[in-house]
Design a protein around this motif. Structure first.
Motif, PDB file in Angstrom:
ATOM      1  N   ARG A 115      36.744  20.506   0.493  1.00 25.24           N
ATOM      2  CA  ARG A 115      37.161  19.268   0.590  1.00 25.24           C
ATOM      3  C   ARG A 115      38.906  19.091   0.376  1.00 25.24           C
ATOM      4  O   ARG A 115      39.264  18.185   1.002  1.00 25.24           O
ATOM      5  N   GLU A 143      40.955  21.161   1.446  1.00 22.55           N
ATOM      6  CA  GLU A 143      41.636  21.343   2.566  1.00 22.55           C
ATOM      7  C   GLU A 143      41.546  20.093   3.582  1.00 22.55           C
ATOM      8  O   GLU A 143      42.685  19.642   4.231  1.00 22.55           O
ATOM      9  N   SER A 144      40.228  19.532   3.399  1.00 24.09           N
ATOM     10  CA  SER A 144      40.532  18.168   4.536  1.00 24.09           C
ATOM     11  C   SER A 144      41.120  17.188   3.866  1.00 24.09           C
ATOM     12  O   SER A 144      41.972  16.503   4.664  1.00 24.09           O
ATOM     13  N   GLN A 173      44.571  18.173   4.692  1.00 27.38           N
ATOM     14  CA  GLN A 173      45.215  17.617   6.145  1.00 27.38           C
ATOM     15  C   GLN A 173      45.406  16.271   6.210  1.00 27.38           C
ATOM     16  O   GLN A 173      46.188  15.913   6.901  1.00 27.38           O
ATOM     17  N   GLU A 174      44.508  15.411   5.622  1.00 23.16           N
ATOM     18  CA  GLU A 174      44.762  13.879   5.655  1.00 23.16           C
ATOM     19  C   GLU A 174      45.939  13.519   5.031  1.00 23.16           C
ATOM     20  O   GLU A 174      46.816  12.676   5.716  1.00 23.16           O
TER      21      GLU A 174
END
Lengths: 191, 532
Positions: free
Chosen positions: B229, B231-232, B235-236
């Motif tokens: 999560r 990591e996501s 990225q965002e």
């Protein structure tokens, strides 16, 4: 295998106990009175205890232990003499050992060296640790050992008999088995 | 969070099953470890028996004759026999119930052997109690049963057949063995309690370990989930930051371009006004007049009243047009300079995007002058006094465009501050100094105005993004200026004594270390002449 092991161990323990419980030959004093030919005389005011010892006998360590106990409980009412037998052809260090030192450590005890086993032979003793008790008149009142097994410490019938003699002048038991090394040469000399 | 603390029934069953496995592991491990300890102990006791026998009863005597004492044979063979079976079992069947039962029996038999070999010394009997304590290391109370039975049987049998050897009294009661066995049982009770408690502790340990393992698994799974999560989100965030960065860059560029456009606009307006009020129309009228009188031009110039004034008028007109021309050229030059700077701003941004900096050798005073020309040149306020106090500093290496943008920002703010002030002696003082800060050279630019000043509570947030005290402000200029100063390793600070007490902005930039090979190469590249 485990059962065999158990049986073997029990047999081994039985053999060990048997060895310790098997008494030596109890030498018989020549008579009921103080024997002739003894290099010293009995005490006329106190009971006299004679203990014959083989100076190298490991089993007699328990006898000396019990003698020390006896002397402590007698409270000076017993004349005690230890005879360390010394055969004529004994080596020079014959007397040098634990027993000699242990005996020297017991209070109010006379220690003498019985050269050529003359006195031991006169008393008819044949086993290390054998005890003879004579009363003030020189009459033999007790003969035997003061341990309950070979080299085994602890209260025993011989010890209690001697104590009875010291305290009341009489004892129900006049002889007990003796456990210790054979005096050997002395026995032969007596014969 | 509470969700993670709840244990589902299926998971509970798995944990209990795992706890059972662990308990068995712990117990077997404990039993094996204790087995090994007893194997060593039994062998040592065997040697101890031999040593005791050799020391106490080396030889049996008959007068002058002697032979090895039977106690030595007993110690060697019987002692070896007692130790042999349990040691073999420890090797071939470690951890098994039978092994520790045999060990318990053997240990007690060793006690008996030692007691015999020591001549029944009462002290040796303590070996029995020590052995029972050692056996409790198994944490299995069952091993105390065979050990106690051996002691009880030994005492019972010897009490019957040889009472003096065990009780020291010839006439001891046949039931006295119960008293001796009772003391053993007394110790057994304590040891059984300790064993049961130890086993419970082991079970608790296993249960906790199982729960810990399960928790670890859950935590690991949660960490993996959260990591994914994160990591996501990361990225965002990177994407958002990139967009925000682009927006900030765009805002910065627009802000700087806006500053310059303001100057350009002023100059263009001035030029337009000058063109609108140009005397060129008078020249047109002169032309029309000459065309009308073209037929008799000499008479017109000599006799006509208007003709006679025409030469003087033309001379005056030419001078006026010349002045107009000069003024227009000045304004157009400012426009051109402004456009050039806009070009530089855009170019610098493109260069920055590619290489990160544009360091060249420039004079601090020249940079200030350029900024003044850009920002204050178009000022129409006649009351504004600009005081220059520039130290004689040779050209130094710095990021020209960034410094220029900062100075333009500071000058623009100073100008707005003094214009907004009601005082008549509007004044902006500019200075440059080369100072020493901690053994390092620093170039200091200072912009001091006597304008509206800054409230003390605004000083701390004056460089914050979005903070502004002007209605038309955006709160970006000083923020980006401070950031730019930081990017160059310097700092931008502010001081003000309060409202209507003016403000002083100080830009300090470290002198470049010219020993750096990279900077020397940069300098060489920047200072080399471009091809003509």
């Amino acid at each position: 295998m485990i059962a065999a092991w158990g049986v073997a161990v029990i047999m081994g323990m039985y053999g060990l106990v048997s060895y310790q419980m098997t008494p030596a030959v109890l030498g018989q004093p020549p008579g009921k009175q103080w024997p002739a030919g003894v290099s010293f005389s009995h005490n006329s005011t106190l009971p006299t205890l004679i203990m014959t010892l083989h100076p190298q006998c490991p089993c007699s360590r328990a006898s000396l232990h019990e003698l020390a106990e006896l002397m402590a409980r007698s409270a000076g009412r017993l004349d005690c003499r230890i005879l360390f037998v010394q055969p004529a052809n004994a080596p020079a260090d014959w007397l040098d050992g634990d027993l000699w030192r242990q005996a020297k450590a017991i209070p109010n005890v006379t220690i003498s060296v019985d050269k050529d086993c003359r006195d031991a032979a006169a008393f008819g003793a044949s086993t290390s640790g054998q005890v003879m008790v004579y009363d003030r008149s020189g009459a033999l009142r007790f003969s035997g050992g003061i341990t309950d097994g070979r080299g085994h410490e602890g209260d025993n019938a011989g010890l209690f008999s001697v104590l009875d003699l010291v305290r009341s002048g009489k004892s129900a038991v006049a002889a007990t088995p003796v456990y210790g090394c054979s005096l050997g040469v002395c026995q032969i000399k007596r014969k | 969070m509470s969700e993670s603390l709840e244990i589902a029934p299926e998971l509970r069953r798995q944990i209990d099953a795992r706890a059972g496995e662990l308990l068995t592991e712990y117990q077997v491990s404990q039993w094996k470890r204790t087995d090994r300890m007893f194997a060593v102990l039994l062998v040592l006791q065997w040697f101890a028996c031999v040593v005791v026998a050799v020391c106490l009863s080396p030889r049996a005597w008959e007068g002058l004759e002697s032979h090895i004492h039977p106690h030595i044979w007993a110690a060697v063979y019987l002692g070896g026999l007692i130790a042999a079976c349990p040691v073999v079992l420890v090797i071939v069947r470690p951890g098994e119930t039978m092994t520790r039962m045999v060990i318990a029996v053997a240990q007690m038999m060793h006690s008996a052997l030692l007691i015999h070999l020591s001549g029944g010394r009462i002290e040796t009997h303590f070996h029995v109690f020590g052995s029972l304590a050692f056996l409790s290391f198994y944490r299995d109370w069952r091993v105390l049963i065979p050990a106690t039975i051996v002691v009880a049987l030994d005492h019972a049998l010897r009490g019957i057949f040889w009472p003096e050897s065990v009780f020291g009294v010839a006439a001891a009661s046949h039931w006295r063995w119960l008293e001796h066995a009772g003391w053993v049982v007394f110790e057994d009770i304590i040891l059984v309690w300790a064993c049961v408690r130890g086993a419970k502790e082991l079970a608790t340990l296993a249960s906790r370990q199982a729960e810990l393992e399960a928790t670890n698994l859950r935590v690991e799974a949660e960490i993996a989930r959260q990591t994914a999560r994160l990591e996501s989100v990361s990225q965002e965030l990177i994407s958002t930051a990139r967009r925000a960065g682009m927006a900030e860059i765009a805002t910065g560029v627009l802000h700087n371009v806006g500053n310059v456009l303001n100057t350009v606009n002023v100059s263009a307006s001035v030029a337009l006004d000058k063109l609108k009020g140009s005397e060129i129309s008078s020249l047109v009228k002169v032309g029309e007049m000459l065309q009308t009188n073209q037929a008799d031009l000499p008479a017109f110039l000599t006799t006509d009243e208007r003709g006679k004034h025409l030469p003087a008028f033309l001379i005056e007109l030419s001078e006026c047009l010349s002045r107009e021309h000069t003024g227009l050229v000045d304004e157009l030059r400012t426009v051109a300079t402004g456009l050039d700077h806009i070009k530089e701003i855009v170019s610098a941004q493109q260069h920055h995007a590619k290489s990160g900096n544009a360091r060249i050798r420039v004079s601090p005073a020249d940079l200030f002058e350029k900024a003044i020309g850009m920002d204050l040149g178009g000022s129409t306020n006649e009351n504004l006094t600009i005081v220059r106090d520039f130290a004689l500093i040779p050209p130094v290496v710095m990021d020209k465009h960034k410094v220029l943008q900062i100075l333009i920002n500071l000058l623009s703010n100073a100008k707005k501050a003094v214009i907004a002030s009601s005082r008549s002696d509007k004044r902006i003082e500019l200075s440059t100094r080369k100072i020493d800060s901690g053994g390092k050279g620093v170039i200091r630019f200072e912009v001091r105005d006597n304008g509206v000043g800054i409230r003390p509570d605004h000083l701390a947030k004056i460089f914050a993004h979005g903070f502004t005290t002007r209605v038309e402000g955006h709160g970006f200029g000083l923020h980006s200026a401070a950031n730019a100063a930081g990017e160059m390793g310097g700092k931008l600070t502010v001081a003000s004594d309060g409202l209507d007490r003016g403000a002083t902005f100080t830009l300090e930039l470290p002198l470049a270390d010219l020993s750096s090979v990279e900077q020397l190469l940069t300098l060489r590249k920047e200072t080399s002449c471009p091809p003509k």
